[in-house]
Scaffold this motif. Structure first.
Motif, PDB file in Angstrom:
ATOM      1  N   GLN A 137      26.207   3.668 -15.910  1.00 39.82           N
ATOM      2  CA  GLN A 137      24.997   4.477 -15.778  1.00 39.82           C
ATOM      3  C   GLN A 137      25.073   5.647 -16.747  1.00 39.82           C
ATOM      4  OE1 GLN A 137      26.556   4.675 -12.253  1.00 39.82           O
ATOM      5  NE2 GLN A 137      25.418   3.032 -11.301  1.00 39.82           N
ATOM      6  N   ALA A 138      23.914   6.115 -17.166  1.00 40.28           N
ATOM      7  CA  ALA A 138      23.895   7.252 -18.085  1.00 40.28           C
ATOM      8  C   ALA A 138      22.573   7.994 -17.944  1.00 40.28           C
ATOM      9  CB  ALA A 138      24.072   6.791 -19.530  1.00 40.28           C
ATOM     10  N   ILE A 139      22.636   9.279 -18.184  1.00 39.83           N
ATOM     11  CA  ILE A 139      21.431  10.085 -18.339  1.00 39.83           C
ATOM     12  C   ILE A 139      21.156  10.157 -19.839  1.00 39.83           C
ATOM     13  CG2 ILE A 139      20.382  12.358 -18.024  1.00 39.83           C
ATOM     14  CD1 ILE A 139      22.192  12.722 -15.584  1.00 39.83           C
ATOM     15  N   VAL A 148      18.592   5.255 -29.216  1.00 42.63           N
ATOM     16  CA  VAL A 148      19.258   4.246 -30.041  1.00 42.63           C
ATOM     17  C   VAL A 148      20.755   4.251 -29.758  1.00 42.63           C
ATOM     18  CG1 VAL A 148      19.888   3.618 -32.410  1.00 42.63           C
ATOM     19  CG2 VAL A 148      17.521   4.213 -31.866  1.00 42.63           C
ATOM     20  N   GLY A 149      21.330   5.450 -29.614  1.00 45.40           N
ATOM     21  CA  GLY A 149      22.749   5.541 -29.308  1.00 45.40           C
ATOM     22  C   GLY A 149      23.116   4.912 -27.984  1.00 45.40           C
ATOM     23  N   ALA A 150      22.226   5.031 -26.996  1.00 46.59           N
ATOM     24  CA  ALA A 150      22.505   4.491 -25.663  1.00 46.59           C
ATOM     25  C   ALA A 150      22.306   2.983 -25.595  1.00 46.59           C
ATOM     26  CB  ALA A 150      21.613   5.180 -24.635  1.00 46.59           C
ATOM     27  N   LEU A 259      15.377   1.166 -16.745  1.00 44.01           N
ATOM     28  CA  LEU A 259      14.978   2.483 -17.219  1.00 44.01           C
ATOM     29  C   LEU A 259      13.970   3.082 -16.258  1.00 44.01           C
ATOM     30  CD1 LEU A 259      15.446   0.489 -19.853  1.00 44.01           C
ATOM     31  CD2 LEU A 259      14.579   2.444 -21.098  1.00 44.01           C
ATOM     32  N   GLY A 260      14.027   4.387 -16.101  1.00 43.76           N
ATOM     33  CA  GLY A 260      13.094   5.048 -15.199  1.00 43.76           C
ATOM     34  C   GLY A 260      11.703   5.217 -15.775  1.00 43.76           C
ATOM     35  N   ASP A 272      16.130  10.383 -19.015  1.00 48.30           N
ATOM     36  CA  ASP A 272      15.835   9.188 -18.232  1.00 48.30           C
ATOM     37  C   ASP A 272      17.146   8.667 -17.641  1.00 48.30           C
ATOM     38  OD1 ASP A 272      14.421   7.138 -17.117  1.00 48.30           O
ATOM     39  OD2 ASP A 272      13.718   6.271 -19.003  1.00 48.30           O
ATOM     40  N   ASP A 273      17.070   8.095 -16.453  1.00 47.23           N
ATOM     41  CA  ASP A 273      18.232   7.467 -15.829  1.00 47.23           C
ATOM     42  C   ASP A 273      18.271   6.001 -16.245  1.00 47.23           C
ATOM     43  OD1 ASP A 273      18.750   9.851 -14.531  1.00 47.23           O
ATOM     44  OD2 ASP A 273      17.665   9.273 -12.720  1.00 47.23           O
ATOM     45  N   VAL A 274      19.384   5.582 -16.811  1.00 44.01           N
ATOM     46  CA  VAL A 274      19.543   4.206 -17.279  1.00 44.01           C
ATOM     47  C   VAL A 274      20.758   3.597 -16.604  1.00 44.01           C
ATOM     48  CG1 VAL A 274      19.870   2.710 -19.282  1.00 44.01           C
ATOM     49  CG2 VAL A 274      18.517   4.807 -19.497  1.00 44.01           C
TER      50      VAL A 274
END
Length: 308
Positions: A137-139, A148-150, A259-260, A272-274
Motif C-alpha cells: 500500500q502507498a499514499i 509514474v513512480g508509483a 485507486l481511490g 490518493d490511497d493505492v
C-alpha cells in the motif's frame, strides 16, 4: 509497487530443506505482496535446474516440499523476458547479461552473487534470518511524476494492461497522466509487446467517444502508438443486478492496483490511497473488468499495430 525477482533454481532446492523457509517463500510471492517471480529461465528449464540441485542426501520431505514450491512457481504470475537463457554459461552469468540488457529489481541467490547485477541481492541466509515484507500500500501524491513512480514498475513489467476509470477522458489532467504511464510501460520493458485497454463508462455525461480518444492518441503520440502491440478504448454499461462501474483500477496479468480517486493529476499536496489487490479480489476484478463479465460493451475502438 511491484518488483521482479530473478530466482536461482538451486535456492529453491535449499529452501525446500526447511518448512518455515518454504512457507516464507510462498507468503512473500503471494498477493498482495509486491514481489513477483521472473520467468527467466523459462519454467521447464527452471524446474530442471531446481531438481538437479537436489542432493542424494536430501530427505523425501525435502523432495516433496520442492515439488510444492515448483508447482507454486508454475502457477504464479511471472514476468516474461525476451532474454535467451544459455545452457553454455552459468545461471549467474545469464542473470548478469539479462539485467544488463534490462534492469531487474532483485536476484534471489543461494550464496554467490551475480557480477554486475543491476538490482538488489537476497541470499539464502536472508530467508533463514527472516525476510522483510515489502509494502503493498502507498499514499501517492497526485502529481504526474509521483504517479509514474508509483505505478511505473508494474506497467513496465506487464504486457496486458487495463485502465479502469468510469470518468476517463481527454481532460488534460487525465490525459497527461495516461500518456506518461503508457510511455513508462514501453520504456525499458523486459519483454516487448505491450497492449493497453482503457475501460470507462458509457453512462456518464460529456465523455468523449472511444474513436476520438484513439485518433487523438495516434495523432499526438505517433511514436508511442507504434511501440504498442494493441491499443483500445471501450465504453461499458452495467448489467442489471450486477457491479456498477464506479471504482478505479489498474489491472495487468501480474497484479491489480486499487485507486481511490483515479488517474487525474491534481497537483502538489493532493494524495490518493493505492493498494495491491489480494488474490481473491484480483481474480474477481479481473473477471469483472478484463474479461468484462459484469458489464455490457457499448462501444469499442481498437487498433492492432503491425510491427515490421
Amino acid at each position: 509497487m511491484i518488483y521482479e525477482h530473478l530466482i536461482e533454481p538451486s535456492l529453491l532446492a535449499k529452501l525446500a530443506q526447511d518448512r518455515r523457509n518454504c512457507k516464507d517463500f510462498v507468503r512473500q510471492f503471494s498477493e498482495p505482496s509486491p514481489r513477483v517471480i521472473s520467468n527467466f529461465p523459462k519454467f521447464k528449464s527452471f524446474r530442471k535446474l531446481a531438481y538437479n540441485a537436489l542432493s542424494i542426501d536430501d530427505s523425501e520431505n525435502t523432495k516433496q516440499r520442492l515439488d510444492e514450491l515448483i508447482l507454486f512457481v508454475k502457477e504464479a504470475h511471472r514476468v516474461e523476458r525476451t532474454n535467451v537463457f544459455s545452457g553454455e554459461i552459468s545461471w549467474h552469468e545469464n542473470v548478469a547479461l539479462a539485467s544488463k540488457s534490462c534492469f531487474a529489481d532483485y536476484a534471489l541467490v543461494e550464496r554467490q552473487e551475480p557480477e554486475y547485477f543491476s538490482g538488489k541481492i537476497i541470499r539464502l541466509k536472508d530467508f533463514e534470518e527472516g525476510l522483510d515484507d515489502l509494502q503493498g500500500q502507498a499514499i501517492v501524491e497526485k502529481e504526474v511524476g509521483k504517479m509514474v513512480g508509483a505505478f511505473g514498475n508494474l506497467l513496465r513489467l506487464s504486457q496486458d494492461i487495463t485502465f479502469v476509470d468510469p470518468y476517463f477522458s481527454d481532460n488534460p489532467k487525465v490525459w497527461e497522466v495516461f500518456i506518461a504511464l503508457v510511455s513508462e510501460a514501453v520504456k525499458d520493458a523486459p519483454c516487448k509487446g505491450t497492449s493497453i485497454t482503457v475501460l470507462y463508462s458509457a453512462e456518464k455525461a460529456n465523455l468523449p467517444a472511444p474513436s476520438h480518444l484513439l485518433n487523438k492518441f495516434e495523432r499526438e503520440n505517433p511514436h508511442l502508438f507504434d511501440d504498442l502491440d494493441r491499443l483500445e478504448f471501450i465504453t461499458l454499461e452495467s448489467k442489471a443486478d450486477n457491479e456498477d462501474l464506479h471504482n478505479r483500477y489498474l489491472i495487468t496479468e501480474l497484479a491489480g492496483l486499487s485507486l481511490g480517486f483515479g488517474f487525474d493529476a491534481r497537483g502538489e499536496g493532493q494524495t490518493d490511497d493505492v493498494s495491491i489487490l489480494g488474490k481473491e479480489l484480483y481474480e474477481t476484478r479481473y473477471k469483472q473488468y478484463v474479461e468484462m463479465e459484469a458489464f455490457t460493451l457499448v462501444n469499442k475502438v481498437s487498433k492492432i499495430i503491425r510491427h515490421k
